[in-house]
Design a protein around this motif. Structure first.
Motif, PDB file in Angstrom:
ATOM      1  N   ILE A   1       0.834  -1.201   0.000  1.00 33.40           N
ATOM      2  CA  ILE A   1       0.000   0.000   0.000  1.00 33.40           C
ATOM      3  C   ILE A   1       0.865   1.245   0.000  1.00 33.40           C
ATOM      4  O   ILE A   1       1.789   1.383   0.807  1.00 33.40           O
ATOM      5  CB  ILE A   1      -0.939   0.018   1.219  1.00 33.40           C
ATOM      6  N   ASP A   2       0.561   2.169  -0.903  1.00 33.38           N
ATOM      7  CA  ASP A   2       1.270   3.445  -0.982  1.00 33.38           C
ATOM      8  C   ASP A   2       0.979   4.257   0.279  1.00 33.38           C
ATOM      9  O   ASP A   2      -0.174   4.366   0.711  1.00 33.38           O
ATOM     10  CB  ASP A   2       0.796   4.218  -2.220  1.00 33.38           C
ATOM     11  N   ASP A   3       2.033   4.840   0.872  1.00 33.16           N
ATOM     12  CA  ASP A   3       1.871   5.609   2.106  1.00 33.16           C
ATOM     13  C   ASP A   3       0.922   6.790   1.961  1.00 33.16           C
ATOM     14  O   ASP A   3       0.408   7.309   2.959  1.00 33.16           O
ATOM     15  CB  ASP A   3       3.234   6.137   2.588  1.00 33.16           C
ATOM     16  N   VAL A   4       0.672   7.239   0.745  1.00 32.69           N
ATOM     17  CA  VAL A   4      -0.205   8.384   0.546  1.00 32.69           C
ATOM     18  C   VAL A   4      -1.630   8.065   1.004  1.00 32.69           C
ATOM     19  O   VAL A   4      -2.423   8.968   1.286  1.00 32.69           O
ATOM     20  CB  VAL A   4      -0.193   8.818  -0.945  1.00 32.69           C
ATOM     21  N   TYR A   5      -1.966   6.778   1.115  1.00 30.73           N
ATOM     22  CA  TYR A   5      -3.293   6.395   1.582  1.00 30.73           C
ATOM     23  C   TYR A   5      -3.396   6.362   3.108  1.00 30.73           C
ATOM     24  O   TYR A   5      -4.487   6.210   3.647  1.00 30.73           O
ATOM     25  CB  TYR A   5      -3.678   5.019   1.011  1.00 30.73           C
ATOM     26  N   PHE A   6      -2.276   6.494   3.807  1.00 28.09           N
ATOM     27  CA  PHE A   6      -2.305   6.436   5.268  1.00 28.09           C
ATOM     28  C   PHE A   6      -3.012   7.669   5.848  1.00 28.09           C
ATOM     29  O   PHE A   6      -2.742   8.795   5.447  1.00 28.09           O
ATOM     30  CB  PHE A   6      -0.891   6.357   5.840  1.00 28.09           C
ATOM     31  N   ASP A   7      -3.891   7.431   6.809  1.00 29.24           N
ATOM     32  CA  ASP A   7      -4.625   8.518   7.475  1.00 29.24           C
ATOM     33  C   ASP A   7      -4.110   8.673   8.904  1.00 29.24           C
ATOM     34  O   ASP A   7      -3.099   9.303   9.128  1.00 29.24           O
ATOM     35  CB  ASP A   7      -6.124   8.232   7.435  1.00 29.24           C
ATOM     36  N   ASN A   8      -4.782   8.087   9.875  1.00 30.83           N
ATOM     37  CA  ASN A   8      -4.363   8.177  11.280  1.00 30.83           C
ATOM     38  C   ASN A   8      -3.963   6.804  11.805  1.00 30.83           C
ATOM     39  O   ASN A   8      -4.550   5.786  11.428  1.00 30.83           O
ATOM     40  CB  ASN A   8      -5.490   8.742  12.151  1.00 30.83           C
ATOM     41  N   SER A   9      -2.975   6.801  12.710  1.00 30.08           N
ATOM     42  CA  SER A   9      -2.494   5.549  13.284  1.00 30.08           C
ATOM     43  C   SER A   9      -2.932   5.397  14.733  1.00 30.08           C
ATOM     44  O   SER A   9      -3.015   6.386  15.475  1.00 30.08           O
ATOM     45  CB  SER A   9      -0.964   5.473  13.192  1.00 30.08           C
ATOM     46  N   TYR A  10      -3.190   4.147  15.115  1.00 29.58           N
ATOM     47  CA  TYR A  10      -3.633   3.825  16.472  1.00 29.58           C
ATOM     48  C   TYR A  10      -2.878   2.594  16.956  1.00 29.58           C
ATOM     49  O   TYR A  10      -2.478   1.743  16.162  1.00 29.58           O
ATOM     50  CB  TYR A  10      -5.145   3.531  16.496  1.00 29.58           C
ATOM     51  N   TYR A  11      -2.702   2.518  18.274  1.00 27.64           N
ATOM     52  CA  TYR A  11      -2.168   1.304  18.876  1.00 27.64           C
ATOM     53  C   TYR A  11      -3.340   0.357  19.079  1.00 27.64           C
ATOM     54  O   TYR A  11      -4.360   0.720  19.670  1.00 27.64           O
ATOM     55  CB  TYR A  11      -1.490   1.608  20.207  1.00 27.64           C
ATOM     56  N   LEU A  12      -3.174  -0.859  18.586  1.00 23.17           N
ATOM     57  CA  LEU A  12      -4.220  -1.879  18.733  1.00 23.17           C
ATOM     58  C   LEU A  12      -3.727  -2.893  19.755  1.00 23.17           C
ATOM     59  O   LEU A  12      -2.791  -3.649  19.492  1.00 23.17           O
ATOM     60  CB  LEU A  12      -4.490  -2.549  17.384  1.00 23.17           C
ATOM     61  N   ALA A  13      -4.339  -2.889  20.929  1.00 27.48           N
ATOM     62  CA  ALA A  13      -3.866  -3.712  22.047  1.00 27.48           C
ATOM     63  C   ALA A  13      -4.955  -4.687  22.483  1.00 27.48           C
ATOM     64  O   ALA A  13      -6.136  -4.480  22.202  1.00 27.48           O
ATOM     65  CB  ALA A  13      -3.479  -2.812  23.228  1.00 27.48           C
ATOM     66  N   PRO A  14      -4.558  -5.765  23.185  1.00 32.17           N
ATOM     67  CA  PRO A  14      -5.570  -6.681  23.722  1.00 32.17           C
ATOM     68  C   PRO A  14      -6.435  -5.951  24.743  1.00 32.17           C
ATOM     69  O   PRO A  14      -5.935  -5.159  25.542  1.00 32.17           O
ATOM     70  CB  PRO A  14      -4.753  -7.805  24.352  1.00 32.17           C
ATOM     71  N   ALA A  15      -7.734  -6.194  24.702  1.00 35.77           N
ATOM     72  CA  ALA A  15      -8.657  -5.474  25.575  1.00 35.77           C
ATOM     73  C   ALA A  15      -8.631  -5.986  27.004  1.00 35.77           C
ATOM     74  O   ALA A  15      -9.021  -5.276  27.933  1.00 35.77           O
ATOM     75  CB  ALA A  15     -10.075  -5.560  25.014  1.00 35.77           C
ATOM     76  N   ASN A  16      -8.169  -7.219  27.218  1.00 36.77           N
ATOM     77  CA  ASN A  16      -8.120  -7.781  28.565  1.00 36.77           C
ATOM     78  C   ASN A  16      -7.048  -8.863  28.614  1.00 36.77           C
ATOM     79  O   ASN A  16      -6.461  -9.248  27.593  1.00 36.77           O
ATOM     80  CB  ASN A  16      -9.486  -8.332  28.989  1.00 36.77           C
TER      81      ASN A  16
ATOM     82  N   ASN B   1      -7.144   6.345   3.771  1.00 34.17           N
ATOM     83  CA  ASN B   1      -7.988   7.260   3.015  1.00 34.17           C
ATOM     84  C   ASN B   1      -8.714   6.484   1.921  1.00 34.17           C
ATOM     85  O   ASN B   1      -8.196   5.509   1.372  1.00 34.17           O
ATOM     86  CB  ASN B   1      -7.141   8.357   2.364  1.00 34.17           C
ATOM     87  N   PHE B   2      -9.923   6.944   1.587  1.00 33.07           N
ATOM     88  CA  PHE B   2     -10.638   6.344   0.472  1.00 33.07           C
ATOM     89  C   PHE B   2      -9.997   6.799  -0.838  1.00 33.07           C
ATOM     90  O   PHE B   2      -9.331   7.825  -0.894  1.00 33.07           O
ATOM     91  CB  PHE B   2     -12.113   6.753   0.506  1.00 33.07           C
TER      92      PHE B   2
END
Length: 289
Positions: free
Chosen positions: A104-119, A168-169
């Motif tokens: 995937i081309d970086d130009v499509y990157f929007d916002n980044s989040y940490y995805l962690a185990p919920a419990n 991004n769309f």
């Protein structure tokens, strides 16, 4: 105090589901924030909406959304009508495919989040998914409803966890041709390319985000501190402007040496440029044309 999750749900791969939580990876909450005050009273001022024709204040309960169909003409949408367009969410990040991390081309990157185990119960399944993706060197494409919209999310292994980046769309990304269409398709080679590569090698390094300072934020902090302590406001210093080297001038100067010194292969750009043939006089080029 532990950070608050922006979203909680399940990361689902085929029949495997893992409870996860999204946390904002980058935030502007620590930046200095100013309020607008009344200079005469020192009190905060508040924003109000004014009717563009009558000049009267419009209370919140009388405010509606409108889409402009023609200059000055609008289709009115009630709050419940707008809400009906929000897709239903099952709180599931459903993985649709695994792809190569660089696909995937970086130009499509929007916002980044940490995805962690919920419990704690989700940690083992989470680790299996993370290590499996890292071993296969792949990223996951998933879809879910985030912040009222169906979003495509790219999930990648990152250290001990996972990074989820909203994409991004396609209609949101401007075609590169709009910008680069008039850039000529030139092929650079020989001495010019040697010199460019030499310049790049002399400035090679590694990315260290701690070395990049937010000078504006630091200046604001010093300004606020000085005002609180009743000290003189720091005077802004004029930046020291470095001498800008004209790459083409360097190439021309190097080319000029070619007619006076024997050509010899060398690793230094100036010596490499000696192999460039001397430029023809302008009059000769005009006759040729």
């Amino acid at each position: 105090m532990a950070p608050r999750a922006n979203w909680k749900g399940f990361l689902k791969i085929a029949e495997v589901a893992c409870p996860v939580a999204l946390y904002t990876a980058a935030s502007a909450s620590d930046r200095i924030v100013f309020h607008t005050l009344n200079r005469a009273t020192g009190h905060r001022v508040h924003r109000v909406f004014i009717d563009s024709e009558s000049g009267k204040t419009v209370p919140r309960e009388e405010q509606v959304k409108g889409y402009e169909t023609a200059p000055g003409e609008y289709v009115v949408l009630e709050a419940e009508e707008v809400a009906s367009a929000v897709p239903e969410s099952d709180k599931t990040l459903a993985v649709e495919a695994f792809i190569r991390c660089r696909e995937i081309d970086d130009v499509y990157f929007d916002n980044s989040y940490y995805l962690a185990p919920a419990n704690s119960e989700a940690q083992e399944v989470y680790a299996v998914i993370r290590d499996g993706m890292r071993a296969s060197q792949v990223a996951a494409l998933a879809r879910t409803v985030l912040f009222r919209r169906v979003r495509t999310v790219l999930i990648r292994a990152h250290g001990a966890g996972l990074i989820a980046t909203t994409l991004n769309f396609d209609y949101e990304v401007r075609p590169a041709e709009e910008i680069f269409d008039e850039v000529p398709d030139l092929t650079i080679k020989g001495e010019m390319l040697d010199l460019a590569e030499h310049i790049i090698r002399t400035k090679s390094g590694r990315f260290d985000p701690s070395k990049f300072e937010d000078r504006y934020e630091e200046a604001l902090a010093d300004l606020v501190k000085a005002k609180i302590e009743g000290k003189p406001v720091p005077i802004r210093k004029e930046p020291v402007r470095e001498k800008v080297v004209d790459l083409m001038a360097v190439l021309r100067e190097s080319a000029g040496l070619a007619g006076r010194k024997p050509a010899r292969r060398s690793s230094t750009p100036a010596k490499v440029a000696r192999k460039t043939p001397a430029r023809k006089p302008r009059t000769a080029r005009r006759k040729a044309s």
